[in-house]
Write a protein that holds these residues in place. Structure first.
Motif, short mmCIF file in Angstrom:
data_model
loop_
_atom_site.label_atom_id
_atom_site.label_comp_id
_atom_site.label_asym_id
_atom_site.label_seq_id
_atom_site.Cartn_x
_atom_site.Cartn_y
_atom_site.Cartn_z
N THR A 1 41.32 -62.83 -32.10
CA THR A 1 41.10 -63.73 -33.23
C THR A 1 39.83 -63.34 -33.97
O THR A 1 39.80 -63.31 -35.22
CB THR A 1 41.04 -65.19 -32.77
OG1 THR A 1 42.31 -65.53 -32.20
CG2 THR A 1 40.72 -66.14 -33.92
N ALA B 1 46.94 -68.93 -26.06
CA ALA B 1 47.90 -67.95 -26.60
C ALA B 1 48.58 -68.51 -27.84
O ALA B 1 48.75 -67.80 -28.84
CB ALA B 1 48.92 -67.57 -25.53
N LEU B 2 48.98 -69.77 -27.78
CA LEU B 2 49.59 -70.41 -28.95
C LEU B 2 48.60 -70.47 -30.11
O LEU B 2 48.96 -70.21 -31.26
CB LEU B 2 50.03 -71.84 -28.60
CG LEU B 2 51.13 -72.00 -27.56
CD1 LEU B 2 51.27 -73.46 -27.17
CD2 LEU B 2 52.45 -71.44 -28.09
N ALA C 1 46.70 -66.04 -36.24
CA ALA C 1 47.20 -64.77 -36.80
C ALA C 1 48.22 -65.05 -37.90
O ALA C 1 48.17 -64.44 -38.98
CB ALA C 1 47.81 -63.91 -35.70
N ALA C 2 49.14 -65.97 -37.65
CA ALA C 2 50.17 -66.30 -38.64
C ALA C 2 49.54 -66.91 -39.90
O ALA C 2 49.90 -66.56 -41.02
CB ALA C 2 51.19 -67.26 -38.04
N ARG D 1 46.01 -68.45 -30.66
CA ARG D 1 45.83 -67.09 -31.19
C ARG D 1 46.97 -66.73 -32.14
O ARG D 1 46.74 -66.21 -33.24
CB ARG D 1 45.76 -66.09 -30.03
CG ARG D 1 45.57 -64.65 -30.48
CD ARG D 1 45.47 -63.67 -29.31
NE ARG D 1 46.57 -63.82 -28.36
CZ ARG D 1 46.43 -64.30 -27.12
NH1 ARG D 1 45.26 -64.67 -26.65
NH2 ARG D 1 47.49 -64.41 -26.34
N ASP D 2 48.19 -67.03 -31.74
CA ASP D 2 49.35 -66.75 -32.59
C ASP D 2 49.32 -67.57 -33.88
O ASP D 2 49.66 -67.06 -34.96
CB ASP D 2 50.65 -67.02 -31.84
CG ASP D 2 50.87 -66.06 -30.68
OD1 ASP D 2 50.18 -65.01 -30.61
OD2 ASP D 2 51.73 -66.37 -29.83
#
Length: 157
Positions: A78, A49-50, A56-57, A52-53
């Motif tokens: 992703t 999850a980290l 994205a960022a 993926r974030d």
């Protein structure tokens, strides 16, 4: 793993006169702990999850060369975010990956039989990597400089 993502990203960034960014480094900085510690203390799902974030960022804000962690493209979100971007798959064979990774110290997915785990990981991920890649470059017995040069040639119209 062991393909040289971070090294090659740095070389490409230098060649293109842009910055390099590594999402694994982003995750570690945001969490204040190593990826290995995140896996052990919080589990793989939390790490993913980290990750993926972080991807994205980075895709939303970074304009240079971006190196993703080896498992980042396992996430469908992703993969969707990567659509429309130039994505390079650095393909590495089992023998070369084992030589480069060694005994897997600091690589949480390699606990146990390192060679068997690398083999299984490569077999599982290769089709996914190929499905998102716009360029595939073999890295076996090739220097990072030569890999970077091949990528530049492949990306030059």
């Amino acid at each position: 793993m062991g393909a040289g993502k971070t090294t090659v990203a740095t070389l490409l960034a230098e060649a293109y006169d842009v910055t390099a960014r590594d999402t694994d480094t982003d995750v570690e900085a945001a969490e204040g702990r190593s990826i290995s510690d995140i896996f052990v203390e919080s589990g793989e799902a939390h790490f993913r999850a980290l990750e993926r974030d972080a991807v994205a960022a980075a895709l939303a804000s970074h304009t240079g060369v971006l190196s993703l962690g080896g498992g980042a493209v396992l996430d469908e979100t992703t993969r969707d975010l990567l659509a429309g971007h130039r994505v390079v798959f650095l393909r590495v064979g089992l023998t070369e990956a084992v030589k480069r990774v060694g005994l897997g110290a600091g690589r949480p997915l390699l606990f146990g039989n390192v060679r068997a785990r690398i083999k299984a990981t490569l077999e599982e991920r290769a089709p996914i990597y190929e499905s998102v890649a716009t360029v595939v470059v073999d890295t076996d017995e090739t220097s990072p400089d030569d890999v970077a040069r091949r990528i530049q040639e492949a990306l030059t119209p």
